[in-house]
Design a protein around this motif. Structure first.
Motif, PDB file in Angstrom:
ATOM      1  N   ASP A 138      52.592  69.964  91.447  1.00 47.32           N
ATOM      2  CA  ASP A 138      53.820  70.484  90.841  1.00 47.32           C
ATOM      3  C   ASP A 138      53.529  71.681  89.944  1.00 47.32           C
ATOM      4  OD1 ASP A 138      56.381  69.702  91.429  1.00 47.32           O
ATOM      5  OD2 ASP A 138      56.331  67.895  90.196  1.00 47.32           O
ATOM      6  N   LEU A 139      52.410  71.620  89.222  1.00 49.10           N
ATOM      7  CA  LEU A 139      52.032  72.743  88.358  1.00 49.10           C
ATOM      8  C   LEU A 139      51.836  74.008  89.182  1.00 49.10           C
ATOM      9  CD1 LEU A 139      51.086  73.921  85.633  1.00 49.10           C
ATOM     10  CD2 LEU A 139      48.795  73.078  86.182  1.00 49.10           C
ATOM     11  N   ILE A 140      51.122  73.875  90.274  1.00 48.89           N
ATOM     12  CA  ILE A 140      50.879  75.057  91.109  1.00 48.89           C
ATOM     13  C   ILE A 140      52.165  75.531  91.757  1.00 48.89           C
ATOM     14  CG2 ILE A 140      49.651  75.889  93.154  1.00 48.89           C
ATOM     15  CD1 ILE A 140      47.341  74.028  92.325  1.00 48.89           C
ATOM     16  N   SER A 141      53.012  74.585  92.186  1.00 46.18           N
ATOM     17  CA  SER A 141      54.308  74.974  92.742  1.00 46.18           C
ATOM     18  C   SER A 141      55.119  75.770  91.730  1.00 46.18           C
ATOM     19  CB  SER A 141      55.080  73.728  93.175  1.00 46.18           C
ATOM     20  OG  SER A 141      56.385  74.064  93.590  1.00 46.18           O
ATOM     21  N   SER A 142      55.115  75.299  90.485  1.00 48.66           N
ATOM     22  CA  SER A 142      55.842  76.030  89.436  1.00 48.66           C
ATOM     23  C   SER A 142      55.227  77.389  89.187  1.00 48.66           C
ATOM     24  CB  SER A 142      55.848  75.213  88.142  1.00 48.66           C
ATOM     25  OG  SER A 142      56.551  74.009  88.312  1.00 48.66           O
ATOM     26  N   LEU A 182      54.153  70.802  98.248  1.00 41.12           N
ATOM     27  CA  LEU A 182      52.814  71.036  97.718  1.00 41.12           C
ATOM     28  C   LEU A 182      52.275  69.803  96.993  1.00 41.12           C
ATOM     29  CD1 LEU A 182      50.903  73.438  97.854  1.00 41.12           C
ATOM     30  CD2 LEU A 182      51.732  74.157  95.613  1.00 41.12           C
ATOM     31  N   LYS A 183      53.128  69.150  96.176  1.00 43.60           N
ATOM     32  CA  LYS A 183      52.637  67.965  95.467  1.00 43.60           C
ATOM     33  C   LYS A 183      52.378  66.823  96.444  1.00 43.60           C
ATOM     34  CE  LYS A 183      57.344  66.701  94.069  1.00 43.60           C
ATOM     35  NZ  LYS A 183      58.256  66.632  92.908  1.00 43.60           N
ATOM     36  N   LEU A 184      53.171  66.737  97.497  1.00 46.27           N
ATOM     37  CA  LEU A 184      52.937  65.714  98.512  1.00 46.27           C
ATOM     38  C   LEU A 184      51.605  65.952  99.215  1.00 46.27           C
ATOM     39  CD1 LEU A 184      54.307  63.236  99.729  1.00 46.27           C
ATOM     40  CD2 LEU A 184      55.458  64.760 101.342  1.00 46.27           C
TER      41      LEU A 184
END
Length: 479
Positions: free
Chosen positions: A96-100, A360-362
């Motif tokens: 999630d961090l990278i997605s953000s 991405l988090k998945l």
């Protein structure tokens, strides 16, 4: 005046934020599960608005410690047994961090090709992991997409079902007849909301009685309701069956329900929001028998599969019907890739236009844990629930209120509803655990749902000890 955070400033602040999360997880067991403060406490503490010149991240993290965290209900707490689990994990947070950080919009293939293609592959990976019917895989007429929640999945399925049942007329001229949706009396409240949003009206949802022992939908009652509606000139549009109902995790009999839907040409949507994750374990796939009848199916990795909210995995057997029901194409979204027909545009698979890079988090979770890691997590929850249920069965002060095929145990006190409610209130007031309640056959019933990756045997035993000791202090008169 604070300027934009440059990469080096972000690196320093990011390290501090990750340290804060790690420290939070490490100390969760020492915190009360919920807040005891009255409504409005945080709002009063935040009065005044932002500063004129901005503040350093350290000041924000300090207030996170003193103002925010003490006033939360800690869903990741090892003593959190309420509702259903809504668990995250380290890999999910990193994804999630990278997605953000990427900040991409994945509404079209053209707006972020890798985001779309990763999502397609992740839904196929999940379909393989759960051994879903082949018709839900990409490459044919079906496929999967990430919705924000099972509620949205039910709404989307309802819209697609109405499109089919009305031969597309609902898009052009509204509903020309009365269309009906069906679910059991144990079905989730979002099913009624979806029927209302879709224009079926307050009485558009038919609730079907359940078997008093299993609390699962009665196929005979469903058939009778469909026949009655057909005789009245109404159009049966969608049946929503549930694998793992919210109150008790009852499993509707999909083989019988599916055969009825096939006989009458009714869309079958299967809501497995919580219990779908159980199908990662071959020994728990009995719950999915009959899924080959389904037109659509969903479950929430953000409940029991270690992926942070929001992440609902939703599949359809015929994506063409879904796209026809939902697509709207303004000129500013036209592009060569979409018009080629060679790509998926997930904007046509959901209600909103915009969408985050949730795949991405998945991807991070599936790669970190692997198949066996995910199975171990689910099996651990089932084993802990079994241990707790055994304690309930062995104590005549308590009564098991429903079967417990997964990691939820429903129980009550033999002394009656008032005693059950009192024990729940007192146990939750300790701050050591948090349980919630429902009603089963009209009786006040406690629910203990295991799911946190931090929960161990010791935490479940502590919950039992608190319940037992609290029950001991109540009058011993049984109903």
């Amino acid at each position: 005046m604070a300027e934009h955070m440059d990469p080096e400033e972000f690196r320093r602040a990011g390290h501090a934020a990750v340290d804060w999360i790690a420290d939070y997880w490490a100390t969760l067991g020492q915190r009360p599960v919920g807040s005891s403060e009255p409504p409005g406490a945080l709002a009063a503490a935040l009065a005044g608005g932002p500063t004129a010149q901005g503040e350093p991240v350290e000041a924000v993290l300090a207030d996170l410690d003193t103002l925010i965290a003490p006033r939360l209900t800690h869903w990741q707490h090892p003593g959190f047994f309420g509702y259903f689990p809504a668990n995250t994990s380290g890999p999910s947070v990193l994804g999630d961090l990278i997605s953000s950080g990427l900040g991409v919009q994945s509404m079209l293939w053209a707006t972020s090709p890798a985001a779309t293609e990763l999502e397609t592959v992740m839904l196929d990976w999940l379909a393989d992991l759960l051994d879903l019917p082949q018709r839900f895989r990409s490459g044919g007429s079906g496929g999967g997409v990430i919705q924000d929640s099972a509620s949205s999945a039910t709404l989307v399925a309802t819209l697609a079902a109405l499109h089919r049942a009305s031969a597309g007329r609902w898009r052009a001229a509204g509903l020309d007849r009365r269309y009906r949706a069906y679910t059991s009396t144990e079905g989730h409240s979002s099913i009624e909301k979806a029927a209302r949003i879709a224009g079926l009206g307050g009485d558009g949802l038919r609730t079907i009685e359940v078997d008093p022992q299993t609390l699962a939908m009665s196929p005979d009652a469903l058939r009778a309701a469909i026949r009655a509606d057909l005789a009245a000139g109404d159009v049966p549009a969608i049946v929503v069956a549930t694998i793992g109902t919210t109150s008790t995790t009852a499993v509707d009999p999909l083989p019988e329900i599916g055969a009825i839907c096939a006989e009458y040409g009714v869309w079958l949507h299967v809501d497995a929001a919580y219990a779908g994750a159980a199908a990662v374990c071959p020994e728990l796939r009995w719950s999915h028998a009959g899924l080959e009848y389904a037109d659509s199916y969903c479950f929430d990795p953000h409940k029991w599969l270690l992926t942070g909210f929001d992440c609902d995995a939703f599949w359809v057997a015929d994506s063409g019907e879904l796209i026809e029901a939902l697509t709207v194409l303004p000129e500013y979204l036209r592009n060569a890739a979409s018009e080629s027909g060679a790509v998926i545009d997930y904007r046509d698979w959901q209600v909103p236009l915009g969408r985050r890079f949730r795949a991405l988090k998945l991807w991070f979770v599936l790669r970190w844990y692997g198949v066996e890691g995910l199975r171990a997590h689910v099996r651990a929850g089932v084993a802990l629930a079994d241990r707790f249920a055994a304690r309930i069965r062995a104590d005549d002060r308590f009564v098991l209120a429903a079967p417990h095929p997964f990691s939820l145990v429903c129980f009550r006190l033999a002394a009656g509803d008032e005693a059950s409610a009192e024990v729940l209130s007192r146990v939750n007031a300790t701050g050591r655990v948090l349980l919630t309640h429902t009603r089963v056959a009209g009786r006040f019933t406690l629910r203990l749902a295991v799911g946190s990756p931090l929960t161990t045997l010791e935490h479940v035993d502590e919950a039992w000890k608190l319940l037992s000791e609290t029950a001991e202090k109540l009058p011993t008169v049984h109903e």
